[in-house]
Design a protein around this motif. Sequence first.
Motif, short mmCIF file in Angstrom:
data_model
loop_
_atom_site.label_atom_id
_atom_site.label_comp_id
_atom_site.label_asym_id
_atom_site.label_seq_id
_atom_site.Cartn_x
_atom_site.Cartn_y
_atom_site.Cartn_z
N CYS A 145 0.84 -1.20 0.00
CA CYS A 145 0.00 0.00 0.00
C CYS A 145 0.87 1.25 0.00
O CYS A 145 1.97 1.25 0.56
CB CYS A 145 -0.90 0.04 1.24
N THR A 146 0.37 2.32 -0.59
CA THR A 146 1.04 3.62 -0.53
C THR A 146 0.73 4.26 0.82
O THR A 146 -0.14 3.79 1.57
CB THR A 146 0.54 4.55 -1.65
N TYR A 147 1.40 5.37 1.11
CA TYR A 147 1.12 6.08 2.34
C TYR A 147 -0.34 6.54 2.36
O TYR A 147 -1.02 6.43 3.38
CB TYR A 147 2.03 7.30 2.49
N LEU A 148 -0.84 7.03 1.23
CA LEU A 148 -2.21 7.51 1.15
C LEU A 148 -3.21 6.37 1.33
O LEU A 148 -4.18 6.50 2.08
CB LEU A 148 -2.46 8.23 -0.18
N GLN A 149 -2.96 5.23 0.70
CA GLN A 149 -3.84 4.07 0.88
C GLN A 149 -3.83 3.60 2.32
O GLN A 149 -4.88 3.27 2.89
CB GLN A 149 -3.41 2.93 -0.05
N THR A 150 -2.65 3.57 2.93
CA THR A 150 -2.52 3.16 4.33
C THR A 150 -3.30 4.12 5.21
O THR A 150 -4.04 3.70 6.10
CB THR A 150 -1.04 3.12 4.74
N ALA A 151 -3.15 5.43 4.96
CA ALA A 151 -3.84 6.44 5.75
C ALA A 151 -5.35 6.25 5.66
O ALA A 151 -6.05 6.30 6.68
CB ALA A 151 -3.44 7.83 5.29
N LYS A 188 -2.08 11.12 5.75
CA LYS A 188 -0.84 10.51 5.25
C LYS A 188 0.37 11.03 6.03
O LYS A 188 1.38 10.36 6.13
CB LYS A 188 -0.68 10.70 3.75
N HIS A 189 0.23 12.21 6.63
CA HIS A 189 1.33 12.76 7.44
C HIS A 189 1.52 11.95 8.73
O HIS A 189 2.65 11.75 9.18
CB HIS A 189 1.06 14.23 7.77
N THR A 190 0.41 11.46 9.29
CA THR A 190 0.51 10.63 10.48
C THR A 190 1.15 9.29 10.13
O THR A 190 2.00 8.78 10.87
CB THR A 190 -0.87 10.42 11.11
N VAL A 191 0.76 8.72 9.01
CA VAL A 191 1.38 7.47 8.55
C VAL A 191 2.87 7.69 8.34
O VAL A 191 3.69 6.87 8.76
CB VAL A 191 0.70 6.95 7.27
N ASP A 192 3.22 8.79 7.72
CA ASP A 192 4.64 9.12 7.51
C ASP A 192 5.36 9.20 8.85
O ASP A 192 6.48 8.68 8.99
CB ASP A 192 4.78 10.42 6.73
N ALA A 193 4.73 9.82 9.85
CA ALA A 193 5.35 9.93 11.18
C ALA A 193 5.55 8.54 11.80
O ALA A 193 6.61 8.27 12.38
CB ALA A 193 4.49 10.80 12.09
N TYR A 194 4.55 7.67 11.68
CA TYR A 194 4.69 6.31 12.20
C TYR A 194 5.87 5.60 11.55
O TYR A 194 6.68 4.96 12.22
CB TYR A 194 3.43 5.48 11.94
N LEU A 195 5.96 5.72 10.23
CA LEU A 195 7.02 5.01 9.52
C LEU A 195 8.40 5.61 9.79
O LEU A 195 9.39 4.88 9.87
CB LEU A 195 6.71 4.97 8.03
#
Length: 89
Positions: A45-51, A58-65
């Motif tokens: 999944c992309t960051y956007l799909q994951t979000a 997607k910024h929160t997903v980026d922070a998690y990763l």
Amino acid sequence: MSSDDQADPSEEIMSLTLVAPQTEATTPTLAPREQEALRHIAAGCTYLQTARQMGLSKHTVDAYLRRIRAKLNISTTAEMTRLAISMGL
């Protein structure tokens, strides 16, 4: 004492090398949401799909990763995917 009674030192060293214990202290634990994000990314999944699937930005997903990369000292998505597989995610 016969030569059969003595252990071969190279075998002893090899067994010590292969039996090195793994401790939790050496591997930082991931928060449940970090594990979930990692599972989605490892599944392709992309960051956007994951979000979207997690109900986050997607910024929160980026922070998690970024946190996962920092905790585990990894830098690529391939390494994260390998980690997810090894964790059974």
